[in-house]
Design a protein around this motif. Structure first.
Motif, PDB file in Angstrom:
ATOM      1  N   GLY A  77       0.826  -1.205   0.000  1.00 33.76           N
ATOM      2  CA  GLY A  77       0.000   0.000   0.000  1.00 33.76           C
ATOM      3  C   GLY A  77       0.853   1.245   0.000  1.00 33.76           C
ATOM      4  O   GLY A  77       2.073   1.190   0.048  1.00 33.76           O
ATOM      5  N   ASN A  78       0.173   2.357  -0.034  1.00 34.45           N
ATOM      6  CA  ASN A  78       0.892   3.620  -0.025  1.00 34.45           C
ATOM      7  C   ASN A  78       0.748   4.304   1.328  1.00 34.45           C
ATOM      8  O   ASN A  78       0.907   5.502   1.436  1.00 34.45           O
ATOM      9  CB  ASN A  78       0.406   4.524  -1.160  1.00 34.45           C
ATOM     10  CG  ASN A  78      -1.075   4.831  -1.043  1.00 34.45           C
ATOM     11  OD1 ASN A  78      -1.744   4.400  -0.104  1.00 34.45           O
ATOM     12  ND2 ASN A  78      -1.588   5.578  -1.999  1.00 34.45           N
ATOM     13  N   ASN A  79       0.473   3.549   2.372  1.00 33.32           N
ATOM     14  CA  ASN A  79       0.257   4.139   3.684  1.00 33.32           C
ATOM     15  C   ASN A  79       1.444   3.960   4.609  1.00 33.32           C
ATOM     16  O   ASN A  79       1.312   4.142   5.811  1.00 33.32           O
ATOM     17  CB  ASN A  79      -1.001   3.534   4.331  1.00 33.32           C
ATOM     18  CG  ASN A  79      -0.891   2.040   4.513  1.00 33.32           C
ATOM     19  OD1 ASN A  79      -0.065   1.397   3.891  1.00 33.32           O
ATOM     20  ND2 ASN A  79      -1.732   1.492   5.360  1.00 33.32           N
ATOM     21  N   ILE A  80       2.617   3.607   4.079  1.00 34.82           N
ATOM     22  CA  ILE A  80       3.810   3.527   4.910  1.00 34.82           C
ATOM     23  C   ILE A  80       4.960   4.185   4.184  1.00 34.82           C
ATOM     24  O   ILE A  80       5.122   4.070   2.976  1.00 34.82           O
ATOM     25  CB  ILE A  80       4.181   2.072   5.270  1.00 34.82           C
ATOM     26  CG1 ILE A  80       5.396   2.062   6.208  1.00 34.82           C
ATOM     27  CG2 ILE A  80       4.433   1.233   4.044  1.00 34.82           C
ATOM     28  CD1 ILE A  80       5.743   0.714   6.781  1.00 34.82           C
ATOM     29  N   SER A  81       5.714   4.911   4.944  1.00 32.48           N
ATOM     30  CA  SER A  81       6.987   5.427   4.468  1.00 32.48           C
ATOM     31  C   SER A  81       7.928   5.401   5.648  1.00 32.48           C
ATOM     32  O   SER A  81       7.502   5.294   6.790  1.00 32.48           O
ATOM     33  CB  SER A  81       6.850   6.837   3.883  1.00 32.48           C
ATOM     34  OG  SER A  81       6.318   7.709   4.850  1.00 32.48           O
ATOM     35  N   VAL A  82       9.191   5.473   5.372  1.00 33.79           N
ATOM     36  CA  VAL A  82      10.187   5.426   6.420  1.00 33.79           C
ATOM     37  C   VAL A  82      10.927   6.753   6.399  1.00 33.79           C
ATOM     38  O   VAL A  82      11.420   7.175   5.355  1.00 33.79           O
ATOM     39  CB  VAL A  82      11.161   4.248   6.210  1.00 33.79           C
ATOM     40  CG1 VAL A  82      12.152   4.169   7.356  1.00 33.79           C
ATOM     41  CG2 VAL A  82      10.393   2.938   6.073  1.00 33.79           C
ATOM     42  N   SER A  83      10.974   7.394   7.550  1.00 32.80           N
ATOM     43  CA  SER A  83      11.621   8.698   7.669  1.00 32.80           C
ATOM     44  C   SER A  83      12.948   8.554   8.395  1.00 32.80           C
ATOM     45  O   SER A  83      13.017   7.937   9.454  1.00 32.80           O
ATOM     46  CB  SER A  83      10.714   9.654   8.443  1.00 32.80           C
ATOM     47  OG  SER A  83      11.382  10.881   8.670  1.00 32.80           O
ATOM     48  N   VAL A  84      13.993   9.119   7.810  1.00 34.12           N
ATOM     49  CA  VAL A  84      15.308   9.159   8.437  1.00 34.12           C
ATOM     50  C   VAL A  84      15.717  10.625   8.483  1.00 34.12           C
ATOM     51  O   VAL A  84      15.749  11.295   7.451  1.00 34.12           O
ATOM     52  CB  VAL A  84      16.347   8.335   7.640  1.00 34.12           C
ATOM     53  CG1 VAL A  84      17.688   8.355   8.338  1.00 34.12           C
ATOM     54  CG2 VAL A  84      15.861   6.911   7.432  1.00 34.12           C
ATOM     55  N   SER A  85      15.996  11.126   9.685  1.00 33.75           N
ATOM     56  CA  SER A  85      16.350  12.535   9.800  1.00 33.75           C
ATOM     57  C   SER A  85      17.462  12.728  10.807  1.00 33.75           C
ATOM     58  O   SER A  85      17.712  11.872  11.655  1.00 33.75           O
ATOM     59  CB  SER A  85      15.127  13.361  10.212  1.00 33.75           C
ATOM     60  OG  SER A  85      14.648  12.937  11.465  1.00 33.75           O
ATOM     61  N   GLY A  86      18.124  13.850  10.697  1.00 33.18           N
ATOM     62  CA  GLY A  86      19.211  14.175  11.610  1.00 33.18           C
ATOM     63  C   GLY A  86      20.013  15.332  11.078  1.00 33.18           C
ATOM     64  O   GLY A  86      19.594  16.035  10.149  1.00 33.18           O
ATOM     65  N   GLU A  87      21.188  15.534  11.679  1.00 39.31           N
ATOM     66  CA  GLU A  87      22.024  16.680  11.322  1.00 39.31           C
ATOM     67  C   GLU A  87      23.279  16.303  10.550  1.00 39.31           C
ATOM     68  O   GLU A  87      23.954  17.176  10.021  1.00 39.31           O
ATOM     69  CB  GLU A  87      22.397  17.448  12.593  1.00 39.31           C
ATOM     70  CG  GLU A  87      21.180  18.048  13.272  1.00 39.31           C
ATOM     71  CD  GLU A  87      21.495  18.755  14.575  1.00 39.31           C
ATOM     72  OE1 GLU A  87      22.675  18.775  14.989  1.00 39.31           O
ATOM     73  OE2 GLU A  87      20.552  19.294  15.170  1.00 39.31           O
ATOM     74  N   ASP A  88      23.621  15.028  10.473  1.00 42.45           N
ATOM     75  CA  ASP A  88      24.832  14.592   9.781  1.00 42.45           C
ATOM     76  C   ASP A  88      24.547  14.506   8.278  1.00 42.45           C
ATOM     77  O   ASP A  88      24.132  13.479   7.755  1.00 42.45           O
ATOM     78  CB  ASP A  88      25.296  13.244  10.333  1.00 42.45           C
ATOM     79  CG  ASP A  88      26.658  12.826   9.790  1.00 42.45           C
ATOM     80  OD1 ASP A  88      27.010  13.218   8.649  1.00 42.45           O
ATOM     81  OD2 ASP A  88      27.365  12.094  10.504  1.00 42.45           O
TER      82      ASP A  88
END
Length: 138
Positions: A77-88
């Motif tokens: 489905g299109n109801n999941i995504s994976v978020s990766v965030s930070g400062e590096d």
């Protein structure tokens, strides 16, 4: 141990390949067990498919996955995504380059109206990834 929230992705028979790819992208320790490892009766052709996989990285990421169990329907489905965030920025750009390399970019990795550098892509396994590089506020 504190509670943790992490994505769990179900694949249609290619969980092993996907998780090995994600290990190449993020590094870390990957553990995988097949349906056959757990003596799943009636697994048949699925004996070598992944019942549970967990990737834990030195950056603190945890990603879990499995192949859809025998007898269950796989419903991407299109109801999941994976978020990766930070400062590096260098680390995050490295992830971006690998994830988007054989995938499709829907939002280029560039400065956005909220001030951060952000991009969104779909990797070669159909998983949507959002990379956000936090910018220092002046």
């Amino acid at each position: 141990m504190a509670s943790r929230l992490n994505p769990y992705i179900s694949f249609d028979g290619n969980a092993r390949q996907a998780m090995e790819f994600y290990k190449e992208v993020f590094g870390g320790s990957l553990r995988m067990n097949t349906f056959g490892d757990f003596g799943e009766k009636g697994a048949g052709d699925a004996a070598d498919k992944i019942m549970h996989a967990m990737l834990e990285t030195d950056s603190g990421f945890t990603l879990m996955a499995s192949d859809t169990p025998p007898g269950m329907e796989h419903k991407p489905g299109n109801n999941i995504s994976v978020s990766v965030s930070g400062e590096d920025a260098d680390e995050l750009r490295g992830y971006w380059d690998k994830l988007s390399g054989d995938g499709t970019v829907s939002v280029p990795l560039e400065k956005q109206m909220w001030g951060d550098v952000f991009g969104m892509c779909t990797d070669r396994f159909g998983i949507v990834w959002m990379i956000n590089i936090n910018q220092q506020q002046s």
